[in-house]
Scaffold this active site. Structure first.
Site, mmCIF file in Angstrom:
data_model
loop_
_atom_site.group_PDB
_atom_site.id
_atom_site.type_symbol
_atom_site.label_atom_id
_atom_site.label_comp_id
_atom_site.label_asym_id
_atom_site.label_seq_id
_atom_site.Cartn_x
_atom_site.Cartn_y
_atom_site.Cartn_z
ATOM 1 N N LYS A 45 -46.195 -85.888 54.450
ATOM 2 C CA LYS A 45 -46.407 -87.176 53.796
ATOM 3 C C LYS A 45 -44.722 -87.932 54.101
ATOM 4 C CE LYS A 45 -50.478 -86.142 51.839
ATOM 5 N NZ LYS A 45 -51.267 -84.895 51.529
HETATM 6 C C1 LIG Z 1 -51.598 -84.770 51.749
HETATM 7 C C2 LIG Z 1 -51.704 -82.907 51.897
HETATM 8 C C3 LIG Z 1 -53.219 -82.180 52.441
HETATM 9 C C4 LIG Z 1 -54.360 -82.569 53.213
HETATM 10 O O1 LIG Z 1 -54.031 -84.093 53.867
HETATM 11 P P1 LIG Z 1 -55.212 -85.169 53.715
HETATM 12 O O2 LIG Z 1 -54.422 -86.416 54.829
HETATM 13 O O3 LIG Z 1 -55.006 -85.755 52.310
HETATM 14 O O4 LIG Z 1 -56.635 -84.625 54.884
HETATM 15 C C5 LIG Z 1 -52.910 -80.877 53.150
HETATM 16 N N1 LIG Z 1 -51.517 -80.386 52.394
HETATM 17 C C6 LIG Z 1 -50.888 -80.609 52.043
HETATM 18 C C7 LIG Z 1 -49.181 -79.971 52.139
HETATM 19 C C8 LIG Z 1 -51.195 -82.535 51.520
HETATM 20 O O5 LIG Z 1 -49.625 -81.855 51.045
#
Ligand SMILES: *Cc1c(COP(=O)(O)O)cnc(C)c1O
Length: 455
Positions: free
Chosen positions: A109
Protein backbone atom coordinates in the site's frame (compact mmCIF):
# COMPACT_ATOMS: atom_id res chain seq x y z
CA UNK A 1 -7.59 13.23 -21.18
CA UNK A 2 -10.59 13.55 -18.89
CA UNK A 3 -12.30 11.25 -16.38
CA UNK A 4 -15.70 9.59 -16.45
CA UNK A 5 -17.56 7.45 -13.93
CA UNK A 6 -18.51 3.78 -14.12
CA UNK A 7 -22.09 4.96 -13.51
CA UNK A 8 -21.98 7.86 -15.96
CA UNK A 9 -19.82 7.40 -19.01
CA UNK A 10 -20.66 10.95 -20.19
CA UNK A 11 -19.06 12.59 -17.17
CA UNK A 12 -16.18 14.91 -17.97
CA UNK A 13 -14.04 15.61 -14.89
CA UNK A 14 -10.51 16.94 -14.55
CA UNK A 15 -7.71 15.10 -12.79
CA UNK A 16 -7.72 17.57 -9.89
CA UNK A 17 -11.43 17.03 -9.28
CA UNK A 18 -11.18 13.27 -9.19
CA UNK A 19 -8.04 13.46 -7.06
CA UNK A 20 -9.95 14.94 -4.14
CA UNK A 21 -13.40 13.50 -4.79
CA UNK A 22 -12.30 9.87 -4.80
CA UNK A 23 -15.77 8.47 -5.40
CA UNK A 24 -18.05 10.02 -8.02
CA UNK A 25 -21.27 11.68 -6.76
CA UNK A 26 -23.31 9.14 -8.74
CA UNK A 27 -21.76 6.40 -6.58
CA UNK A 28 -19.49 5.20 -9.39
CA UNK A 29 -15.72 4.98 -9.67
CA UNK A 30 -13.60 7.19 -11.87
CA UNK A 31 -11.75 5.97 -14.95
CA UNK A 32 -9.77 7.83 -17.60
CA UNK A 33 -11.42 8.53 -20.95
CA UNK A 34 -8.67 6.65 -22.80
CA UNK A 35 -5.68 4.36 -22.19
CA UNK A 36 -2.34 5.95 -23.08
CA UNK A 37 0.02 3.53 -24.82
CA UNK A 38 3.49 3.03 -23.37
CA UNK A 39 6.48 2.19 -25.49
CA UNK A 40 8.18 -0.42 -23.35
CA UNK A 41 11.48 -0.44 -25.18
CA UNK A 42 11.98 3.21 -24.32
CA UNK A 43 11.83 2.29 -20.64
CA UNK A 44 14.68 -0.24 -20.71
CA UNK A 45 17.42 0.84 -18.25
CA UNK A 46 15.17 3.40 -16.58
CA UNK A 47 15.12 3.68 -12.78
CA UNK A 48 11.93 2.90 -10.83
CA UNK A 49 11.32 6.64 -10.53
CA UNK A 50 11.74 7.24 -14.26
CA UNK A 51 9.43 4.35 -15.03
CA UNK A 52 6.84 5.79 -12.63
CA UNK A 53 7.07 9.14 -14.36
CA UNK A 54 6.49 7.64 -17.82
CA UNK A 55 3.45 5.66 -16.65
CA UNK A 56 1.77 8.36 -14.54
CA UNK A 57 2.46 11.54 -16.53
CA UNK A 58 -0.15 11.01 -19.29
CA UNK A 59 -2.87 10.85 -16.60
CA UNK A 60 -1.97 14.11 -14.88
CA UNK A 61 -0.29 16.22 -17.53
CA UNK A 62 -3.13 18.72 -17.92
CA UNK A 63 -2.63 19.77 -14.32
CA UNK A 64 0.78 18.78 -12.99
CA UNK A 65 3.92 19.78 -14.85
CA UNK A 66 6.49 17.29 -15.99
CA UNK A 67 8.99 18.82 -13.57
CA UNK A 68 6.66 18.88 -10.54
CA UNK A 69 5.68 15.26 -11.10
CA UNK A 70 9.33 14.33 -11.15
CA UNK A 71 9.90 16.06 -7.80
CA UNK A 72 6.84 14.37 -6.28
CA UNK A 73 7.98 10.93 -7.45
CA UNK A 74 11.57 11.44 -6.28
CA UNK A 75 10.38 12.57 -2.86
CA UNK A 76 8.01 9.59 -2.62
CA UNK A 77 10.47 6.79 -3.21
CA UNK A 78 13.47 8.39 -1.52
CA UNK A 79 12.56 6.90 1.86
CA UNK A 80 12.01 3.37 0.57
CA UNK A 81 14.34 0.79 2.00
CA UNK A 82 15.67 -0.95 -1.06
CA UNK A 83 17.83 0.33 -3.86
CA UNK A 84 15.53 -1.28 -6.45
CA UNK A 85 12.38 -0.04 -4.64
CA UNK A 86 10.58 -3.22 -5.72
CA UNK A 87 13.10 -6.06 -6.15
CA UNK A 88 12.34 -9.18 -8.14
CA UNK A 89 13.45 -12.37 -6.37
CA UNK A 90 14.15 -15.44 -8.47
CA UNK A 91 12.73 -18.56 -6.81
CA UNK A 92 13.38 -21.03 -9.55
CA UNK A 93 13.44 -21.18 -13.33
CA UNK A 94 10.92 -18.59 -14.61
CA UNK A 95 9.32 -18.12 -11.18
CA UNK A 96 9.73 -14.85 -9.32
CA UNK A 97 8.43 -12.91 -6.33
CA UNK A 98 8.03 -9.16 -6.75
CA UNK A 99 8.68 -7.84 -3.24
CA UNK A 100 6.62 -4.78 -2.42
CA UNK A 101 7.30 -4.18 1.24
CA UNK A 102 10.14 -1.67 1.34
CA UNK A 103 8.00 1.36 2.18
CA UNK A 104 7.61 2.80 5.69
CA UNK A 105 4.74 0.49 6.75
CA UNK A 106 6.00 -2.75 5.14
CA UNK A 107 3.14 -3.55 2.72
CA UNK A 108 2.50 -2.72 -0.93
CA UNK A 109 0.00 0.00 0.00
CA UNK A 110 2.94 2.38 0.63
CA UNK A 111 3.88 2.41 -3.07
CA UNK A 112 0.67 4.26 -3.85
CA UNK A 113 -0.24 6.04 -0.62
CA UNK A 114 3.11 7.75 -0.11
CA UNK A 115 2.72 9.07 -3.64
CA UNK A 116 -0.88 10.16 -2.99
CA UNK A 117 0.19 11.99 0.20
CA UNK A 118 2.82 13.93 -1.73
CA UNK A 119 0.43 14.79 -4.58
CA UNK A 120 -2.08 16.10 -2.03
CA UNK A 121 0.60 18.25 -0.36
CA UNK A 122 1.72 19.59 -3.73
CA UNK A 123 -1.79 20.63 -4.74
CA UNK A 124 -2.83 21.98 -1.32
CA UNK A 125 0.32 24.11 -1.12
CA UNK A 126 -1.11 26.30 -3.87
CA UNK A 127 -4.61 26.63 -2.39
CA UNK A 128 -6.27 27.63 0.88
CA UNK A 129 -8.18 24.42 0.91
CA UNK A 130 -8.34 21.98 3.83
CA UNK A 131 -9.30 18.39 3.29
CA UNK A 132 -10.63 15.54 5.39
CA UNK A 133 -9.27 12.16 4.48
CA UNK A 134 -11.69 9.34 5.23
CA UNK A 135 -10.85 5.71 4.71
CA UNK A 136 -11.76 2.18 5.72
CA UNK A 137 -9.05 -0.39 6.20
CA UNK A 138 -8.80 -4.14 6.47
CA UNK A 139 -5.35 -3.55 7.96
CA UNK A 140 -2.65 -2.21 5.69
CA UNK A 141 -4.29 0.76 3.97
CA UNK A 142 -4.88 2.42 7.33
CA UNK A 143 -1.29 2.37 8.51
CA UNK A 144 0.01 3.32 5.07
CA UNK A 145 -2.42 6.26 4.87
CA UNK A 146 -1.67 7.40 8.41
CA UNK A 147 2.05 7.30 7.71
CA UNK A 148 1.58 9.18 4.44
CA UNK A 149 -0.55 11.98 5.97
CA UNK A 150 0.62 12.31 9.58
CA UNK A 151 1.53 15.85 10.58
CA UNK A 152 0.31 17.36 7.29
CA UNK A 153 -1.23 20.69 8.19
CA UNK A 154 -4.17 21.00 5.83
CA UNK A 155 -5.30 17.39 6.17
CA UNK A 156 -7.42 15.78 8.90
CA UNK A 157 -7.39 11.97 8.75
CA UNK A 158 -10.11 9.52 9.86
CA UNK A 159 -9.44 5.81 9.49
CA UNK A 160 -12.08 3.17 10.23
CA UNK A 161 -10.92 -0.36 10.97
CA UNK A 162 -12.98 -3.39 12.07
CA UNK A 163 -12.59 -3.68 15.85
CA UNK A 164 -10.51 -6.74 16.85
CA UNK A 165 -10.28 -7.93 13.24
CA UNK A 166 -6.86 -6.64 12.20
CA UNK A 167 -3.54 -8.09 13.38
CA UNK A 168 -1.91 -6.57 16.47
CA UNK A 169 0.95 -5.14 14.44
CA UNK A 170 -1.47 -3.67 11.91
CA UNK A 171 -3.50 -2.08 14.72
CA UNK A 172 -0.49 -0.70 16.58
CA UNK A 173 0.95 0.73 13.38
CA UNK A 174 -2.17 2.90 13.23
CA UNK A 175 -2.96 3.62 16.86
CA UNK A 176 0.54 4.52 18.08
CA UNK A 177 0.87 7.51 15.76
CA UNK A 178 0.07 10.45 18.02
CA UNK A 179 0.01 13.36 15.60
CA UNK A 180 -3.07 15.53 16.23
CA UNK A 181 -4.47 15.21 12.70
CA UNK A 182 -4.81 11.41 12.95
CA UNK A 183 -8.04 9.79 14.25
CA UNK A 184 -8.53 6.02 14.52
CA UNK A 185 -12.08 4.67 14.80
CA UNK A 186 -12.47 0.98 15.63
CA UNK A 187 -15.89 -0.08 14.34
CA UNK A 188 -17.79 -3.00 15.86
CA UNK A 189 -18.30 -4.78 12.55
CA UNK A 190 -16.43 -6.14 9.53
CA UNK A 191 -14.28 -4.38 6.95
CA UNK A 192 -17.29 -4.39 4.61
CA UNK A 193 -19.26 -2.48 7.28
CA UNK A 194 -16.46 0.10 7.53
CA UNK A 195 -16.34 0.46 3.77
CA UNK A 196 -20.13 0.87 3.64
CA UNK A 197 -20.01 3.72 6.17
CA UNK A 198 -17.31 5.45 4.14
CA UNK A 199 -19.32 5.13 0.94
CA UNK A 200 -22.48 6.44 2.62
CA UNK A 201 -20.65 9.45 4.02
CA UNK A 202 -19.19 10.27 0.63
CA UNK A 203 -22.63 10.77 -0.84
CA UNK A 204 -24.01 12.52 2.27
CA UNK A 205 -24.69 16.18 1.47
CA UNK A 206 -24.51 17.45 5.05
CA UNK A 207 -21.03 16.21 5.79
CA UNK A 208 -19.81 17.01 2.28
CA UNK A 209 -20.94 20.64 2.67
CA UNK A 210 -19.08 21.00 5.96
CA UNK A 211 -15.85 19.24 5.09
CA UNK A 212 -14.13 18.33 1.90
CA UNK A 213 -14.10 14.54 2.16
CA UNK A 214 -11.37 12.76 0.29
CA UNK A 215 -11.10 9.03 -0.38
CA UNK A 216 -7.82 7.26 0.06
CA UNK A 217 -9.13 3.73 -0.33
CA UNK A 218 -8.06 1.82 -3.39
CA UNK A 219 -11.10 3.31 -5.15
CA UNK A 220 -8.93 6.43 -5.51
CA UNK A 221 -7.67 6.45 -9.08
CA UNK A 222 -4.22 7.74 -8.18
CA UNK A 223 -3.56 4.63 -6.13
CA UNK A 224 -4.45 2.36 -9.02
CA UNK A 225 -2.14 4.10 -11.44
CA UNK A 226 0.74 4.33 -8.95
CA UNK A 227 0.49 0.55 -8.51
CA UNK A 228 0.51 -0.10 -12.25
CA UNK A 229 4.10 1.14 -12.22
CA UNK A 230 5.57 -1.94 -10.51
CA UNK A 231 4.04 -4.31 -13.06
CA UNK A 232 5.97 -2.50 -15.80
CA UNK A 233 9.02 -2.36 -13.55
CA UNK A 234 8.95 -6.12 -12.94
CA UNK A 235 8.68 -6.86 -16.66
CA UNK A 236 11.58 -4.51 -17.41
CA UNK A 237 13.88 -6.45 -15.06
CA UNK A 238 13.51 -9.54 -17.24
CA UNK A 239 14.43 -10.55 -20.72
CA UNK A 240 11.15 -12.08 -21.80
CA UNK A 241 8.32 -11.34 -24.20
CA UNK A 242 5.36 -12.00 -21.92
CA UNK A 243 4.53 -12.65 -18.28
CA UNK A 244 1.85 -13.98 -15.96
CA UNK A 245 1.14 -12.17 -12.71
CA UNK A 246 -0.28 -13.84 -9.63
CA UNK A 247 -2.02 -11.33 -7.39
CA UNK A 248 -3.42 -11.98 -3.88
CA UNK A 249 -6.66 -10.00 -3.99
CA UNK A 250 -9.27 -8.42 -1.75
CA UNK A 251 -10.67 -5.10 -2.91
CA UNK A 252 -9.54 -5.73 -6.51
CA UNK A 253 -7.21 -2.70 -6.42
CA UNK A 254 -3.87 -4.35 -7.02
CA UNK A 255 -5.14 -6.72 -9.70
CA UNK A 256 -6.94 -3.89 -11.48
CA UNK A 257 -3.64 -2.00 -11.55
CA UNK A 258 -2.23 -4.98 -13.44
CA UNK A 259 -5.22 -4.81 -15.79
CA UNK A 260 -4.46 -1.12 -16.41
CA UNK A 261 -0.85 -2.03 -17.23
CA UNK A 262 -2.21 -4.51 -19.77
CA UNK A 263 -4.49 -1.83 -21.26
CA UNK A 264 -1.42 0.39 -21.58
CA UNK A 265 0.43 -2.23 -23.59
CA UNK A 266 2.31 -4.40 -21.10
CA UNK A 267 2.43 -7.91 -22.61
CA UNK A 268 0.63 -9.78 -19.85
CA UNK A 269 -0.49 -13.30 -20.70
CA UNK A 270 -2.62 -14.37 -17.74
CA UNK A 271 -3.64 -12.50 -14.65
CA UNK A 272 -4.22 -14.85 -11.74
CA UNK A 273 -6.61 -13.55 -9.08
CA UNK A 274 -6.04 -15.32 -5.78
CA UNK A 275 -8.51 -14.95 -2.94
CA UNK A 276 -8.58 -16.57 0.48
CA UNK A 277 -11.78 -18.26 1.67
CA UNK A 278 -13.60 -14.96 1.05
CA UNK A 279 -13.93 -15.96 -2.55
CA UNK A 280 -16.57 -13.73 -4.15
CA UNK A 281 -14.14 -12.72 -6.92
CA UNK A 282 -13.43 -16.36 -7.68
CA UNK A 283 -17.13 -17.23 -7.83
CA UNK A 284 -18.08 -14.13 -9.85
CA UNK A 285 -15.54 -14.80 -12.57
CA UNK A 286 -15.58 -18.60 -12.63
CA UNK A 287 -19.38 -18.97 -12.81
CA UNK A 288 -20.98 -15.52 -12.75
CA UNK A 289 -22.31 -15.85 -9.21
CA UNK A 290 -21.65 -12.50 -7.60
CA UNK A 291 -23.08 -13.31 -4.18
CA UNK A 292 -22.11 -11.80 -0.83
CA UNK A 293 -21.37 -14.40 1.83
CA UNK A 294 -20.57 -13.85 5.48
CA UNK A 295 -17.03 -12.46 5.91
CA UNK A 296 -14.70 -15.14 7.28
CA UNK A 297 -11.64 -14.26 9.34
CA UNK A 298 -8.46 -15.74 7.91
CA UNK A 299 -4.69 -15.50 8.30
CA UNK A 300 -4.72 -12.96 5.47
CA UNK A 301 -6.95 -10.25 7.00
CA UNK A 302 -6.25 -7.67 4.27
CA UNK A 303 -8.13 -9.98 1.90
CA UNK A 304 -11.12 -10.63 4.21
CA UNK A 305 -13.53 -8.79 1.93
CA UNK A 306 -16.82 -9.74 0.29
CA UNK A 307 -17.59 -6.52 -1.56
CA UNK A 308 -14.61 -5.75 -3.78
CA UNK A 309 -15.16 -2.12 -4.73
CA UNK A 310 -12.81 -2.00 -7.69
CA UNK A 311 -14.49 -4.97 -9.34
CA UNK A 312 -17.06 -2.45 -10.59
CA UNK A 313 -14.29 -0.99 -12.74
CA UNK A 314 -13.66 -4.37 -14.33
CA UNK A 315 -17.35 -5.02 -15.01
CA UNK A 316 -17.55 -1.57 -16.60
CA UNK A 317 -14.61 -2.33 -18.89
CA UNK A 318 -15.76 -5.85 -19.72
CA UNK A 319 -19.24 -4.58 -20.60
CA UNK A 320 -17.69 -2.11 -23.06
CA UNK A 321 -18.11 0.83 -20.69
CA UNK A 322 -21.89 0.51 -20.45
CA UNK A 323 -22.75 2.71 -17.45
CA UNK A 324 -26.51 2.10 -17.76
CA UNK A 325 -25.86 -1.57 -17.27
CA UNK A 326 -23.59 -0.89 -14.25
CA UNK A 327 -26.22 1.31 -12.61
CA UNK A 328 -28.83 -1.41 -12.80
CA UNK A 329 -26.47 -4.19 -11.86
CA UNK A 330 -24.98 -2.47 -8.81
CA UNK A 331 -28.33 -1.25 -7.52
CA UNK A 332 -29.75 -4.73 -7.59
CA UNK A 333 -26.53 -6.35 -6.30
CA UNK A 334 -26.39 -4.09 -3.24
CA UNK A 335 -30.13 -4.44 -2.56
CA UNK A 336 -30.28 -8.24 -2.83
CA UNK A 337 -26.73 -9.23 -1.96
CA UNK A 338 -26.36 -11.17 -5.19
CA UNK A 339 -26.49 -10.82 -8.95
CA UNK A 340 -25.81 -13.19 -11.81
CA UNK A 341 -23.35 -11.88 -14.35
CA UNK A 342 -24.19 -12.54 -18.00
CA UNK A 343 -22.38 -15.29 -19.91
CA UNK A 344 -20.84 -12.73 -22.26
CA UNK A 345 -19.42 -10.78 -19.37
CA UNK A 346 -18.10 -13.91 -17.67
CA UNK A 347 -16.39 -15.24 -20.78
CA UNK A 348 -14.85 -11.83 -21.46
CA UNK A 349 -13.39 -11.77 -17.95
CA UNK A 350 -12.23 -15.37 -18.24
CA UNK A 351 -10.20 -14.46 -21.30
CA UNK A 352 -8.13 -12.17 -19.05
CA UNK A 353 -8.26 -13.67 -15.59
CA UNK A 354 -7.83 -17.06 -13.97
CA UNK A 355 -9.19 -17.22 -10.44
CA UNK A 356 -8.40 -19.27 -7.35
CA UNK A 357 -9.49 -19.53 -3.74
CA UNK A 358 -6.93 -20.69 -1.17
CA UNK A 359 -7.78 -22.00 2.29
CA UNK A 360 -5.90 -21.12 5.47
CA UNK A 361 -4.49 -24.64 5.85
CA UNK A 362 -2.92 -24.36 2.40
CA UNK A 363 -1.51 -20.97 3.34
CA UNK A 364 0.34 -22.38 6.36
CA UNK A 365 1.50 -25.37 4.35
CA UNK A 366 2.86 -23.07 1.62
CA UNK A 367 4.72 -20.84 4.10
CA UNK A 368 6.42 -23.97 5.45
CA UNK A 369 7.14 -25.41 2.02
CA UNK A 370 8.79 -22.20 0.79
CA UNK A 371 10.85 -21.99 3.97
CA UNK A 372 12.04 -25.60 3.60
CA UNK A 373 12.56 -25.61 -0.14
CA UNK A 374 13.83 -22.09 -0.87
CA UNK A 375 14.61 -20.70 2.60
CA UNK A 376 12.05 -17.97 1.81
CA UNK A 377 9.63 -16.76 4.47
CA UNK A 378 6.50 -15.17 3.02
CA UNK A 379 3.66 -13.39 4.76
CA UNK A 380 0.27 -15.18 4.62
CA UNK A 381 -1.15 -12.91 1.88
CA UNK A 382 1.86 -13.53 -0.32
CA UNK A 383 1.57 -17.25 0.45
CA UNK A 384 -1.90 -17.47 -1.13
CA UNK A 385 -0.27 -16.44 -4.40
CA UNK A 386 2.78 -18.67 -3.97
CA UNK A 387 0.56 -21.71 -3.51
CA UNK A 388 -0.85 -21.04 -7.00
CA UNK A 389 2.51 -20.23 -8.62
CA UNK A 390 3.80 -23.53 -7.26
CA UNK A 391 1.41 -25.42 -9.56
CA UNK A 392 2.03 -23.42 -12.74
CA UNK A 393 4.46 -24.67 -15.35
CA UNK A 394 7.45 -22.51 -16.23
CA UNK A 395 6.93 -22.09 -19.97
CA UNK A 396 5.88 -18.50 -19.41
CA UNK A 397 7.52 -16.30 -16.78
CA UNK A 398 5.43 -16.18 -13.61
CA UNK A 399 5.63 -13.33 -11.14
CA UNK A 400 3.80 -13.61 -7.83
CA UNK A 401 3.37 -10.49 -5.72
CA UNK A 402 5.09 -10.17 -2.34
CA UNK A 403 2.42 -8.16 -0.55
CA UNK A 404 3.74 -7.53 2.95
CA UNK A 405 6.74 -8.13 5.18
CA UNK A 406 6.31 -11.42 7.09
CA UNK A 407 7.15 -9.56 10.32
CA UNK A 408 3.69 -7.97 10.19
CA UNK A 409 2.05 -11.36 10.60
CA UNK A 410 4.23 -13.25 13.05
CA UNK A 411 1.32 -15.20 14.56
CA UNK A 412 0.56 -17.01 11.29
CA UNK A 413 4.25 -17.48 10.50
CA UNK A 414 4.83 -19.00 13.92
CA UNK A 415 1.95 -21.43 13.36
CA UNK A 416 3.46 -22.44 10.02
CA UNK A 417 7.16 -22.83 10.81
CA UNK A 418 7.26 -22.88 14.61
CA UNK A 419 9.33 -19.77 15.04
CA UNK A 420 8.82 -16.04 14.63
CA UNK A 421 9.98 -14.15 11.53
CA UNK A 422 12.53 -11.35 11.91
CA UNK A 423 10.74 -8.19 12.85
CA UNK A 424 12.14 -4.94 11.42
CA UNK A 425 13.28 -2.47 14.09
CA UNK A 426 10.68 0.09 13.02
CA UNK A 427 7.94 -2.43 13.76
CA UNK A 428 9.37 -3.42 17.14
CA UNK A 429 9.09 0.16 18.40
CA UNK A 430 5.32 0.19 18.21
CA UNK A 431 5.01 -2.35 21.02
CA UNK A 432 6.29 0.18 23.54
CA UNK A 433 4.15 3.10 22.43
CA UNK A 434 0.78 4.15 23.82
CA UNK A 435 -2.27 3.40 21.67
CA UNK A 436 -4.96 5.92 20.76
CA UNK A 437 -8.30 4.89 19.21
CA UNK A 438 -12.05 5.30 19.70
CA UNK A 439 -14.26 2.19 19.68
CA UNK A 440 -17.63 2.89 18.03
CA UNK A 441 -20.84 1.08 17.09
CA UNK A 442 -21.40 0.20 13.44
CA UNK A 443 -23.62 3.23 12.80
CA UNK A 444 -23.10 5.71 9.96
CA UNK A 445 -24.86 8.61 11.74
CA UNK A 446 -22.73 8.21 14.81
CA UNK A 447 -19.53 8.24 12.78
CA UNK A 448 -20.79 11.24 10.86
CA UNK A 449 -21.39 13.30 14.01
CA UNK A 450 -18.01 12.27 15.48
CA UNK A 451 -16.23 13.47 12.37
CA UNK A 452 -18.17 16.72 12.22
CA UNK A 453 -17.26 17.37 15.86
CA UNK A 454 -13.57 16.93 15.17
CA UNK A 455 -12.99 18.83 11.92
C1 LIG B 1 -4.47 -4.69 0.54
C2 LIG B 1 -3.76 -5.98 0.61
C3 LIG B 1 -4.13 -7.07 -0.21
C4 LIG B 1 -5.31 -7.02 -1.14
O1 LIG B 1 -5.13 -6.08 -2.19
P1 LIG B 1 -6.39 -5.44 -2.95
O2 LIG B 1 -5.81 -4.30 -3.71
O3 LIG B 1 -7.34 -4.98 -1.87
O4 LIG B 1 -6.99 -6.49 -3.79
C5 LIG B 1 -3.37 -8.21 -0.12
N1 LIG B 1 -2.33 -8.32 0.73
C6 LIG B 1 -1.94 -7.31 1.53
C7 LIG B 1 -0.79 -7.50 2.44
C8 LIG B 1 -2.64 -6.10 1.49
O5 LIG B 1 -2.26 -5.09 2.30
Amino acid sequence: MHYLSTRNSKLNESFLNILFQGLSKDGGLFLPSEWPQISIDKLRNCSYQETAHAIIYPYVKEEISDYDLKLIIDKTYKNFNHQKIAPLINIENNKYILELFYGPTFAFKDYALQFLGNIFSHVLKHSKRKITVLGATSGDTGSAAINAFKGKEDIEVFILHPYNKVSEVQRRQMTTVDEKNIHNFAIKGSFDDCQKIVKELFINEEIQSKTSLTAVNSINWVRIIAQSVYYFWAFLQLNTDKVNFIVPSGNFGNIFSARVAKFMGLPIHHLHIVTNENDILHRSISNGQMKINEVKETYSPSMDIQISSNFEREIFESSDRNSDYINELMKSFLAQGYENLSNDLVSKMQSIYQTHSVHDSKVLQTIKEFKDKYNYISDPHTATGLSIMNNLDNKITNISLGCAHPGKFSEAINKAIDHNPDIPKMLKNIFEKKEKMTILENDTNLIKSKIMELV
